[in-house]
Design a protein around this motif. Structure first.
Motif, PDB file in Angstrom:
ATOM      1  N   UNK A   1     -58.635  44.638  27.582  1.00  0.00           N
ATOM      2  CA  UNK A   1     -57.330  45.295  27.579  1.00  0.00           C
ATOM      3  C   UNK A   1     -57.185  46.303  28.711  1.00  0.00           C
ATOM      4  N   UNK A   2     -58.069  46.231  29.684  1.00  0.00           N
ATOM      5  CA  UNK A   2     -58.036  47.148  30.833  1.00  0.00           C
ATOM      6  C   UNK A   2     -57.330  46.485  32.011  1.00  0.00           C
ATOM      7  N   UNK A   3     -56.270  47.074  32.549  1.00  0.00           N
ATOM      8  CA  UNK A   3     -55.570  46.484  33.695  1.00  0.00           C
ATOM      9  C   UNK A   3     -56.464  46.288  34.913  1.00  0.00           C
ATOM     10  N   UNK A   4     -57.388  47.213  35.149  1.00  0.00           N
ATOM     11  CA  UNK A   4     -58.287  47.073  36.294  1.00  0.00           C
ATOM     12  C   UNK A   4     -59.258  45.906  36.100  1.00  0.00           C
ATOM     13  N   UNK A   5     -59.715  45.696  34.861  1.00  0.00           N
ATOM     14  CA  UNK A   5     -60.557  44.523  34.581  1.00  0.00           C
ATOM     15  C   UNK A   5     -59.770  43.247  34.826  1.00  0.00           C
ATOM     16  N   UNK A   6     -58.526  43.243  34.371  1.00  0.00           N
ATOM     17  CA  UNK A   6     -57.649  42.080  34.587  1.00  0.00           C
ATOM     18  C   UNK A   6     -57.504  41.769  36.070  1.00  0.00           C
ATOM     19  N   UNK A   7     -57.291  42.794  36.880  1.00  0.00           N
ATOM     20  CA  UNK A   7     -57.094  42.586  38.313  1.00  0.00           C
ATOM     21  C   UNK A   7     -58.393  42.226  39.023  1.00  0.00           C
ATOM     22  N   UNK A   8     -59.529  42.609  38.425  1.00  0.00           N
ATOM     23  CA  UNK A   8     -60.824  42.345  39.059  1.00  0.00           C
ATOM     24  C   UNK A   8     -61.280  40.906  38.864  1.00  0.00           C
ATOM     25  N   UNK A   9     -60.797  40.244  37.829  1.00  0.00           N
ATOM     26  CA  UNK A   9     -61.308  38.920  37.493  1.00  0.00           C
ATOM     27  C   UNK A   9     -60.929  37.823  38.495  1.00  0.00           C
ATOM     28  N   UNK A  10     -59.667  37.673  38.927  1.00  0.00           N
ATOM     29  CA  UNK A  10     -59.322  36.568  39.840  1.00  0.00           C
ATOM     30  C   UNK A  10     -60.126  36.545  41.137  1.00  0.00           C
ATOM     31  N   UNK A  11     -60.282  37.683  41.855  1.00  0.00           N
ATOM     32  CA  UNK A  11     -61.077  37.614  43.090  1.00  0.00           C
ATOM     33  C   UNK A  11     -62.556  37.330  42.845  1.00  0.00           C
ATOM     34  N   UNK A  12     -63.099  37.829  41.742  1.00  0.00           N
ATOM     35  CA  UNK A  12     -64.495  37.534  41.419  1.00  0.00           C
ATOM     36  C   UNK A  12     -64.647  36.055  41.088  1.00  0.00           C
ATOM     37  N   UNK A  13     -63.719  35.517  40.338  1.00  0.00           N
ATOM     38  CA  UNK A  13     -63.737  34.095  39.993  1.00  0.00           C
ATOM     39  C   UNK A  13     -63.603  33.234  41.245  1.00  0.00           C
ATOM     40  N   UNK A  14     -62.758  33.666  42.166  1.00  0.00           N
ATOM     41  CA  UNK A  14     -62.587  32.939  43.433  1.00  0.00           C
ATOM     42  C   UNK A  14     -63.887  32.922  44.224  1.00  0.00           C
ATOM     43  N   UNK A  15     -64.583  34.053  44.256  1.00  0.00           N
ATOM     44  CA  UNK A  15     -65.858  34.115  44.972  1.00  0.00           C
ATOM     45  C   UNK A  15     -66.886  33.200  44.319  1.00  0.00           C
ATOM     46  N   UNK A  16     -66.922  33.179  42.999  1.00  0.00           N
ATOM     47  CA  UNK A  16     -67.866  32.309  42.290  1.00  0.00           C
ATOM     48  C   UNK A  16     -67.593  30.845  42.575  1.00  0.00           C
TER      49      UNK A  16
END
Length: 239
Positions: A64-79
């Motif tokens: 439920x953290x907006x910063x966690x939400x925003x952090x996931x797409x670029x990390x997923x893209x890198x993976x």
């Protein structure tokens, strides 16, 4: 008799007794407050390298953290990029409910329930939480009962896991094991010094930029040199 009228020897013994009792009480607090060792390592594996040695990324997310939400797409893209290049990279996400997000603990518990029913549904559910975070923020749920919030989350878990698991999902919110697992996740994050989300570790070391979302280029700048060094130090295999 007051303390001042005691003979000096008795006074010294009295002080020693007080110190001894204080020491014992402190030892008792430490033992009783020790975090129990869970049966498995905390967190949800997103990608596990096939190699025996790999770069390990750990991310602490509050669903439920907006910063966690925003952090996931670029990390997923890198993976995705590293997976396509067959790099030795693993990721584990640890749920970490922030205490000032009223419904975060229940959301993290929902992730544990989904993971227990079908591990392949854990990350789809996490992404659903990121997509519909606004439903569970403090202000929109201020007048809702805890049962109503849980009922809404059950529907979200069903969307990720499937209608056939409805009863198991509902039972999961009543199961002490899922409550225990969620508490362990929080305590584990505290033991690692996590103070907010997102919080990242690479090979066990915290990133100094933790606490905010990292873009794709930043992940590449962190991981590329490590993976390059990893390839250079790989042992040679002879037939």
């Amino acid at each position: 008799m007051t303390l001042l009228r005691l003979p000096s020897i008795r006074l010294q013994l009295f002080h020693k007794l007080i110190l001894f009792l204080f020491f014992i009480s402190q030892r008792t607090v430490v033992v009783d407050g020790q975090v129990p060792i869970p049966p498995r390592y905390d967190g949800f594996v997103y990608r596990k390298s096939q190699g025996t040695e790999s770069i390990v990324v750990e991310a602490f997310f509050d669903p439920l953290c907006p910063d966690s939400r925003d952090a996931w797409p670029p990390l997923k893209q890198a993976l995705t990029y590293y997976a396509s290049n067959r790099c030795s990279l693993s990721l584990i996400v640890h749920p970490f409910p922030l205490p000032y997000h009223d419904n975060a603990f229940v959301a993290c518990r929902a992730l544990h329930i989904a993971n227990g029913l079908n591990t392949s549904t854990t990350y789809p559910l996490l992404e659903l939480f990121f997509k519909y975070q606004g439903w569970y923020y403090n202000k929109p749920t201020h007048t809702m009962s805890r049962a109503s919030v849980v009922d809404r989350m059950v529907k979200l878990v069903v969307e990720a896991v499937g209608n056939s698991s409805l009863s198991a999902i509902e039972s999961g919110f009543e199961d002490a094991k899922t409550d225990f697992a969620t508490r362990i996740s929080f305590k584990y994050g505290c033991s690692r010094g996590v103070t907010g989300t997102p919080y990242f570790f690479v090979n066990g070391f915290p990133l100094p930029v933790s606490g905010s979302a990292l873009n794709y280029d930043k992940w590449r700048s962190i991981l590329d040199p490590l993976l390059h060094q990893h390839k250079e130090t790989e042992p040679l295999h002879f037939f």
